[in-house]
Scaffold this motif. Structure first.
Motif, PDB file in Angstrom:
ATOM      1  N   ILE A 169       4.234  12.288 -17.764  1.00  0.00           N
ATOM      2  CA  ILE A 169       3.242  11.954 -17.090  1.00  0.00           C
ATOM      3  C   ILE A 169       1.589  12.422 -17.465  1.00  0.00           C
ATOM      4  CG2 ILE A 169       2.921  14.767 -15.242  1.00  0.00           C
ATOM      5  CD1 ILE A 169       5.286  15.543 -15.426  1.00  0.00           C
ATOM      6  N   TYR A 174       4.633   5.095 -10.755  1.00  0.00           N
ATOM      7  CA  TYR A 174       4.704   6.160  -9.403  1.00  0.00           C
ATOM      8  C   TYR A 174       3.160   6.942  -9.269  1.00  0.00           C
ATOM      9  CZ  TYR A 174       6.904   8.653  -5.252  1.00  0.00           C
ATOM     10  OH  TYR A 174       7.368   8.867  -4.147  1.00  0.00           O
ATOM     11  N   VAL A 189       1.082   9.907  -7.660  1.00  0.00           N
ATOM     12  CA  VAL A 189       1.282  11.016  -6.808  1.00  0.00           C
ATOM     13  C   VAL A 189      -0.362  11.564  -6.531  1.00  0.00           C
ATOM     14  CG1 VAL A 189       2.042  13.762  -6.571  1.00  0.00           C
ATOM     15  CG2 VAL A 189       3.418  12.002  -7.809  1.00  0.00           C
ATOM     16  N   LEU A 204       7.180  18.033  -8.347  1.00  0.00           N
ATOM     17  CA  LEU A 204       6.557  16.459  -9.062  1.00  0.00           C
ATOM     18  C   LEU A 204       8.221  16.722 -10.356  1.00  0.00           C
ATOM     19  CD1 LEU A 204       3.293  17.366 -10.843  1.00  0.00           C
ATOM     20  CD2 LEU A 204       3.795  15.575  -9.739  1.00  0.00           C
ATOM     21  N   ILE A 242       9.981  13.552  -9.154  1.00  0.00           N
ATOM     22  CA  ILE A 242      10.218  12.145  -8.431  1.00  0.00           C
ATOM     23  C   ILE A 242      11.181  11.170  -9.769  1.00  0.00           C
ATOM     24  CG2 ILE A 242       8.355  11.013  -8.555  1.00  0.00           C
ATOM     25  CD1 ILE A 242       6.777  12.968  -6.921  1.00  0.00           C
ATOM     26  N   ALA A 254      10.802   8.460 -11.866  1.00  0.00           N
ATOM     27  CA  ALA A 254       9.655   8.236 -13.268  1.00  0.00           C
ATOM     28  C   ALA A 254       9.772   7.643 -13.683  1.00  0.00           C
ATOM     29  CB  ALA A 254       8.586   8.751 -12.203  1.00  0.00           C
ATOM     30  N   CYS A 295       6.804   6.905 -15.864  1.00  0.00           N
ATOM     31  CA  CYS A 295       5.542   7.173 -15.854  1.00  0.00           C
ATOM     32  C   CYS A 295       5.334   7.565 -14.672  1.00  0.00           C
ATOM     33  CB  CYS A 295       4.914   5.839 -16.484  1.00  0.00           C
ATOM     34  SG  CYS A 295       2.783   6.461 -17.185  1.00  0.00           S
ATOM     35  N   LEU A 296       4.646   8.894 -14.968  1.00  0.00           N
ATOM     36  CA  LEU A 296       3.668   9.375 -13.088  1.00  0.00           C
ATOM     37  C   LEU A 296       2.660  10.002 -13.767  1.00  0.00           C
ATOM     38  CD1 LEU A 296       4.194  10.779 -10.375  1.00  0.00           C
ATOM     39  CD2 LEU A 296       4.952  12.373 -11.841  1.00  0.00           C
ATOM     40  N   VAL A 346      -0.703  12.315 -11.769  1.00  0.00           N
ATOM     41  CA  VAL A 346      -1.025  13.133 -10.905  1.00  0.00           C
ATOM     42  C   VAL A 346      -2.581  13.506 -11.523  1.00  0.00           C
ATOM     43  CG1 VAL A 346      -0.668  15.557 -10.264  1.00  0.00           C
ATOM     44  CG2 VAL A 346       1.288  13.831 -11.515  1.00  0.00           C
TER      45      VAL A 346
END
Length: 151
Positions: A3, A46, A48, A90, A93, A95, A97-98, A100
């Motif tokens: 993240i 992804y 956000v 979160l 989700i 993913a 590698c997200l 934010v």
């Protein structure tokens, strides 16, 4: 999973409602530098973002470099929102590698929940990268951070 938490770049003074504040030219430069660093070093799957204008403008710098990555506007990551609720959203989700993009102080509180450490302020357009097996309080390790030039 990773993240990446990123704070928006420098925003204009509070002459508009907080949700409508825009990035300054310098804030755009900061966001571009951080976006370049993130996309050069990580494979994003992804994105956000907060619904606030300055976060959306910061995200646009990432989107210009990660064109096919899906984006979700998450309404509970604005400055006054609850970090526990935001992190729970979160966690849903899927993913590897997200990224934010949001605001102080929620970004610092989300980071502290991930690591179990005390909250630490983020610089403008700063990105911190956390690695974990799954999203849960205290399960992440900070593995990297990038801070663009500050005003």
């Amino acid at each position: 999973m990773k993240i990446i938490l990123m704070r928006h770049g420098q925003a204009e003074d509070e002459t508009r409602p907080d949700s409508a504040r825009q990035l300054t030219d310098f804030g755009q430069q900061q966001a571009a530098r951080t976006a370049q660093y993130i996309t050069a070093n990580y494979t994003l799957d992804y994105l956000v973002v907060s619904p606030y204008t300055r976060a959306q403008q910061t995200l646009a710098q990432l989107q210009s470099r990660a064109i096919d990555v899906p984006v979700k506007i998450q309404n509970n990551i604005t400055p006054a929102d609850d970090a526990h609720t935001a992190l729970a959203t979160l966690a849903t989700i899927d993913a590897e590698c997200l990224v934010v993009v949001c605001h102080m102080s929620i970004v610092a509180y989300i980071a502290s929940l991930l690591t179990g450490d005390s909250p630490e302020s983020f610089a403008l357009a700063e990105a911190r990268i956390f690695e974990m097996e799954f999203v849960m309080t205290g399960m992440a390790t900070e593995i990297d951070r990038f801070v663009p030039i500050q005003p």
